[in-house]
Scaffold this motif. Sequence first.
Motif, short mmCIF file in Angstrom:
data_model
loop_
_atom_site.label_atom_id
_atom_site.label_comp_id
_atom_site.label_asym_id
_atom_site.label_seq_id
_atom_site.Cartn_x
_atom_site.Cartn_y
_atom_site.Cartn_z
N TYR A 284 93.51 -15.71 -49.83
CA TYR A 284 92.19 -15.22 -49.42
C TYR A 284 92.13 -13.72 -49.65
O TYR A 284 93.17 -13.06 -49.83
CB TYR A 284 91.91 -15.60 -47.97
CG TYR A 284 91.77 -17.09 -47.80
CD1 TYR A 284 90.57 -17.73 -48.06
CD2 TYR A 284 92.87 -17.87 -47.43
CE1 TYR A 284 90.44 -19.10 -47.94
CE2 TYR A 284 92.76 -19.25 -47.31
CZ TYR A 284 91.54 -19.86 -47.56
OH TYR A 284 91.42 -21.22 -47.46
N LEU A 285 90.93 -13.18 -49.65
CA LEU A 285 90.72 -11.83 -50.15
C LEU A 285 90.25 -10.85 -49.09
O LEU A 285 89.94 -9.71 -49.39
CB LEU A 285 89.70 -11.87 -51.31
CG LEU A 285 90.00 -12.92 -52.39
CD1 LEU A 285 88.94 -12.88 -53.48
CD2 LEU A 285 91.40 -12.73 -52.98
N ASP A 286 90.23 -11.29 -47.82
CA ASP A 286 89.87 -10.37 -46.74
C ASP A 286 91.08 -9.55 -46.32
O ASP A 286 92.18 -9.71 -46.86
CB ASP A 286 89.26 -11.13 -45.55
CG ASP A 286 90.05 -12.36 -45.12
OD1 ASP A 286 91.04 -12.72 -45.81
OD2 ASP A 286 89.69 -12.97 -44.11
N SER A 287 90.91 -8.64 -45.38
CA SER A 287 91.93 -7.63 -45.11
C SER A 287 93.27 -8.21 -44.68
O SER A 287 94.32 -7.71 -45.08
CB SER A 287 91.42 -6.64 -44.05
OG SER A 287 91.16 -7.33 -42.82
N THR A 295 84.16 -10.46 -46.04
CA THR A 295 84.33 -9.15 -46.67
C THR A 295 85.64 -9.10 -47.44
O THR A 295 86.71 -9.32 -46.87
CB THR A 295 84.32 -8.04 -45.61
OG1 THR A 295 83.08 -8.07 -44.90
CG2 THR A 295 84.49 -6.67 -46.27
N CYS A 296 85.56 -8.84 -48.72
CA CYS A 296 86.76 -8.70 -49.55
C CYS A 296 87.23 -7.25 -49.55
O CYS A 296 86.42 -6.33 -49.49
CB CYS A 296 86.48 -9.16 -50.98
SG CYS A 296 86.15 -10.93 -51.11
N VAL A 297 88.53 -7.04 -49.64
CA VAL A 297 89.11 -5.70 -49.58
C VAL A 297 88.57 -4.81 -50.69
O VAL A 297 88.24 -3.65 -50.47
CB VAL A 297 90.65 -5.79 -49.65
CG1 VAL A 297 91.26 -4.40 -49.78
CG2 VAL A 297 91.19 -6.50 -48.41
N SER A 298 88.48 -5.36 -51.90
CA SER A 298 88.00 -4.60 -53.04
C SER A 298 87.59 -5.57 -54.13
O SER A 298 87.85 -6.77 -54.05
CB SER A 298 89.09 -3.65 -53.57
OG SER A 298 90.17 -4.39 -54.11
N SER A 299 86.98 -5.05 -55.17
CA SER A 299 86.51 -5.90 -56.26
C SER A 299 87.64 -6.41 -57.15
O SER A 299 87.43 -7.32 -57.95
CB SER A 299 85.48 -5.15 -57.11
OG SER A 299 86.07 -3.99 -57.68
N ASN A 330 78.95 -12.27 -51.74
CA ASN A 330 78.50 -10.90 -51.99
C ASN A 330 79.08 -10.44 -53.31
O ASN A 330 80.01 -11.05 -53.85
CB ASN A 330 78.91 -9.97 -50.84
CG ASN A 330 80.40 -9.99 -50.58
OD1 ASN A 330 81.19 -9.46 -51.37
ND2 ASN A 330 80.82 -10.61 -49.47
N SER A 331 78.57 -9.34 -53.83
CA SER A 331 78.93 -8.91 -55.18
C SER A 331 80.38 -8.45 -55.29
O SER A 331 81.02 -8.66 -56.33
CB SER A 331 77.99 -7.79 -55.64
OG SER A 331 78.08 -6.66 -54.77
N VAL A 332 80.91 -7.82 -54.25
CA VAL A 332 82.31 -7.37 -54.30
C VAL A 332 83.24 -8.57 -54.41
O VAL A 332 84.15 -8.62 -55.25
CB VAL A 332 82.67 -6.52 -53.06
CG1 VAL A 332 84.16 -6.20 -53.03
CG2 VAL A 332 81.86 -5.23 -53.06
N CYS A 333 83.01 -9.57 -53.57
CA CYS A 333 83.85 -10.77 -53.61
C CYS A 333 83.64 -11.54 -54.92
O CYS A 333 84.60 -12.09 -55.48
CB CYS A 333 83.55 -11.68 -52.43
SG CYS A 333 84.15 -11.06 -50.84
#
Length: 390
Positions: A284-287, A295-299, A330-333
Motif C-alpha cells: 500500500y502507498l500510504d504513510s 493519501t499516498c506519500v508521493s507520486s 486522487n491524482s497523486v495516487c
Amino acid sequence: MKSSVVVSLFASGAAAQVGPWGQCGGINWTGGTTCVSGYHCVYQNDWYSQCLPGADSTTLKTSTTSTKPTSTSTAPATTTSAAAKGKLKWLGINQSCAEFGQGTYPGTWGKDFTFPSTSSIQTHINDGYNIFRVAFAMERLVPNSLTGSPDAGYLKNLTDTVNFITNAGAYAILDPHNFGRYYGNIITDTTAFGAFWTTVAKQFASNSRVIFDTNNEYHDMDQTLVLNLNQAAINAIRGAGATSQYIFAEGNSYTGAWTWNTTNTNLAALSDPQNKLVYEMHQYLDSDGSGTSATCVSSDIGVQRIVGATSWLRANGKIGILGEYAGGANSVCQTAVTGLLDHLQANSDVWAGALWWAGGPWWGNYIFSFEPPSGTAYTYYNSLLKQYTP
C-alpha cells in the motif's frame, strides 16, 4: 490488508519523528529521518528507508552507491527497458467478504459474512481481468481444529464461487485470510497446518486454474516458523495430488514488498517439486503502508516501495506477484499506481502480476472499493487498470 492501523499520533515535541513503519529516508525524501522510541531507520534501497522495530537510532543509512540521481521526476531505473517490457501474466481483483465477521464463528451467512457476487466477477472478466483472490476464514471452512473435516455448507459456497471463476477461464486464488492465526492464536503446529492444507487441496486438486495461497499476511511471528509453515503447506498440497496448480507463499511483516528484502530473505529456501511457486507480496502507498488512508506519500511511492523486492526476486531467481495493492482516488495516487504497474510490467521476468484490494458486495463507500458499478476505486481506476490486463 492489515487489520488495524499501526501508526499513532504523537505529542508536538515528537512531531519531527517518524512513526512505526513510516518512511524515514531515500532519494529526494524531505520528511523526518529519525524514528519514534522503539524504532530505528533501516535502509531498504536507495529510494526508501523505513522505521522498523528495534533500538532507537538517529543515524540514517543512505545509499550503498556513490552516485544518485538528482531529478525529482526521475524514477528508479529497471533492468528491462520500457520498450522491451512484456505483458503481465495476471491482473485481477481481490474478492473480500467471506472472511468478514472475524471472531464470530461460525457466524451467519448474510449477516456476518457473504460470498462474492458472480455478476460483479463477470463484469471484471469482461473488462479483461483474469485472476481473483477469494478470501475465506479457516475457522468456517475447517471448524473446531486444523485437523478436522470441512463444513459442507461453507465449502459448497466457496466451491461454487471458485468454479464460476475458473469455468469462465480465469484463475481463482484460495486465500485463507487468517494472518497466520487460527481462532486468534498463532499457528505453531506445522503438522496440523499441513493437515488443513491436505483437506483443502483434495477438494480442488483436479482444477488446474485454482491457486493455493498459504495464508494471508503472516505478521509478528518467528521468521523460521513462517518458513516452516509455508513449506508444510507446499508439501501438503502436492501430497494431496494437487500437482498442476500454482502455490503462492506469503511472508512475515504483513508480506510487505517494501520490507521483503530485509525481513523475508530466508523464504528463498522454499522448495516446490513442481516448480510453480510464486512469492506473494502486498503493498500500500500510504504513510505506514497499512492501506487505511487514501493519501499516498508521493507520486512515485509505488515504484519506491517495490524496487527492493524486484531486486530480491531477480537475485534469487524467483517469481513474485502483488497480491494486494491500492491507492486513493486522487491524482497523486493515480500517478503512483501507474508507476507501480509500469514497473511490474517492465520487470515481468520476475513479476507475474497484481491484484487490487478489493472487490466485494459489502464494501459500500470504502476508499478502495472495486465493486461494480459504483465502487470508489472502480469508477476512478478501472479505465487505467484495464490498460495492463494480459
